[in-house]
Design an enzyme around this catalytic site. Structure first.
Site, PDB file in Angstrom:
ATOM      1  N   HIS A  62       0.748  -1.079   0.070  1.00 22.55           N
ATOM      2  CA  HIS A  62       0.085  -0.021  -0.038  1.00 22.55           C
ATOM      3  C   HIS A  62       0.799   1.082   0.038  1.00 22.55           C
ATOM      4  O   HIS A  62       1.712   1.418   0.957  1.00 22.55           O
ATOM      5  CB  HIS A  62      -0.966  -0.106   1.254  1.00 22.55           C
ATOM      6  N   CYS A  63       0.760   2.143  -0.917  1.00 16.46           N
ATOM      7  CA  CYS A  63       1.528   3.202  -1.150  1.00 16.46           C
ATOM      8  C   CYS A  63       0.753   4.553  -1.038  1.00 16.46           C
ATOM      9  O   CYS A  63      -0.330   4.646  -1.454  1.00 16.46           O
ATOM     10  CB  CYS A  63       2.165   3.182  -2.448  1.00 16.46           C
ATOM     11  N   PRO A  64       1.102   5.187   0.280  1.00 18.27           N
ATOM     12  CA  PRO A  64       0.297   6.421   0.644  1.00 18.27           C
ATOM     13  C   PRO A  64       0.725   7.557  -0.306  1.00 18.27           C
ATOM     14  O   PRO A  64       0.002   8.404  -0.465  1.00 18.27           O
ATOM     15  CB  PRO A  64       0.735   6.616   2.030  1.00 18.27           C
TER      16      PRO A  64
END
Length: 480
Positions: A200-202
């Site tokens: 998960h890439c913010p």
């Protein structure tokens, strides 16, 4: 037989038939329901996601860091095009702003494509599918434990499959109620199981999975080139100006170049390093999740190897970047079919509540004219209205048969017995068939309520005939 005994059931039949014409029948309720507008699936999506543009854009709920990424790229590139490119295109070549523009649009396109797309979310099991799977798990564990109670269930529910000679475990997701496919994992931030989950890439505001990994890789790779490109030509701009007016004067003449150089210097290392790491993952056909967990590390055993690798760096890169893009499995813009009322068919093959408009209107006007053999007052409650009496409610379909207590209508004595009916019940108001608000064609010969109308009409007819005979007699006497 007393005249009052035969008039009660007829009075109730007449009153009930007239009163139900203007009231709402319970059988009309399935047809009067307001048609609800069908919702799209993204409106009831169970995960923690945000949707825009009627479900076309799908993002994670935490998008603050994504906006920071967007601002940094836009501001840095905007300052470069506004303050550095005019001087560089004049002193060096006009190709510099052209190349910078191509890189900028490519970076923005891949960023938005990564952030606004479905990463490969797996749909959750329906209640029926979840119940069936739980039942299968319970039966399997009962056999494994040697018991039939099904109360003991070990926490790790797994299945084993063989992929290219390697044993891969499929874990059960307690949130989605499914056995996750190989390489899938559940994202705790988005609360979704993602196929070929990478991380998960913010910074992009979304998960990175099977459907958007190639765009994420092209984004960080092109952003590395853009960052290096801007940093290199900003330094070139400052050096050229410092040769003419000195270093301090060059910084004063172009303060935007200083800001660009600082931003690019602190960001280029992480961006370039991230691009190199994902290049290694693509060449070996791994995901970030697998690499961090060490799923295919040689330390686990000599026979432990990556079953998804094609054994060739070029083939692995082509499979990750050039392979066919799988369709979305959640169909977030699809419609949810509303639940339509299912009306059960009668046993005699006739529609009970009317499939056409004319039948439904007839059902509203006369509840007695239904295909039911008999309808009682308990089955059709009418609040505030006189209920249908017993003798009238038990009338069946077919030709009406007068009760045994009624006189023969064809005899002369029978007509004279019926005459006192109107005199005794003078206070009750009876409507004639012309005044009754019955639709045309309702009172057929085979209808159950035809008997009550026949009795009332005959009573009026007999009274008129007797009155006419008496008048003729008086005329004869006067002529004599």
């Amino acid at each position: 037989m007393t005249p009052g005994g035969g008039s009660g059931p007829m009075k109730d039949c007449e009153y009930s038939q007239i009163s139900t014409h203007s009231s709402s029948s319970p059988m009309e309720s399935p047809h009067k329901k307001k048609k609800s507008v069908p919702k799209r699936k993204w409106e009831v999506f169970p995960g923690r996601n945000k949707f825009f543009c009627n479900g076309r854009i799908m993002m994670a709920r935490q998008t603050g860091v994504f906006y920071l990424t967007l601002v940094l790229i836009l501001v840095t590139s905007g300052l470069f095009f506004a303050f550095d490119c005019p001087y560089l295109s004049e002193k060096i070549t006009p190709a510099i702003p052209a190349i910078g523009g191509i890189l900028f649009f490519f970076v923005m396109g891949t960023l938005l494509r990564t952030s606004f797309s479905d990463p490969g979310v797996l749909p959750r099991a329906t209640p029926d599918e979840a119940a069936d799977l739980e039942r299968q798990i319970g039966n399997t564990e009962d056999i494994a434990n040697g018991s039939s109670s099904g109360g003991y269930r070990p926490p790790p529910r797994t299945k084993e499959v063989i992929i290219n000679g390697q044993t891969v475990k499929l874990k059960y997701c307690f949130t989605c109620k499914i056995f996750r496919p190989p390489r899938a994992s559940h994202c705790s931030l988005c609360d979704n199981c993602v196929e070929r989950f990478d991380h998960h890439c913010p910074w992009v505001g979304n998960c990175v999975g099977k459907r958007n990994y190639r765009f994420f890789y092209m984004f960080i790779l092109s952003l590395s080139f853009l960052t290096v490109f801007i940093f290199a030509f900003v330094i070139t701009h400052v050096i050229l100006r410092s040769q003419q007016t000195g270093f301090l004067n060059a910084l004063k003449d172009s303060p935007a170049s200083v800001l660009e150089a600082v931003v690019c210097f602190f960001s280029v290392w992480s961006i370039v390093g991230l691009s190199g790491f994902h290049t290694y993952l693509i060449s070996s056909n791994q995901t970030t999740n697998e690499d961090i967990k060490g799923s295919w590390s040689n330390k686990r055993g000599k026979e432990n190897y990556n079953p998804y690798s094609y054994g060739n760096i070029f083939t692995n890169c082509c499979a990750a970047l050039c392979g066919p893009l799988s369709p979305s499995l959640i169909d977030r813009r699809g419609f949810i079919q509303p639940d339509t009322p299912q009306l059960a068919g009668p046993s005699n093959g006739i529609t009970m509540y009317g499939a056409t408009q004319s039948q439904s209107n007839m059902a509203a006007a006369t509840p007695l004219l239904q295909s039911e053999p008999s309808i009682t007052s308990e089955e059709l409650p009418l609040p505030g209205k006189t209920s249908i009496s017993g003798p009238c409610a038990t009338l069946t379909l077919g030709q009406p048969t007068p009760p045994s207590s009624m006189p023969n209508l064809t005899s002369d004595s029978g007509l004279t017995d019926i005459i006192p009916l109107k005199e005794e019940h003078e206070g009750h108001q009876f409507l004639t068939p012309e005044e009754a608000p019955s639709p045309p064609g309702m009172l057929s010969s085979g209808s159950p309520i035809t008997h009550s109308h026949t009795m009332h009409v005959l009573s009026l007819a007999s009274q008129d005939s007797l009155h006419e005979d008496s008048v003729r007699g008086l005329v004869k006497l006067s002529s004599v």
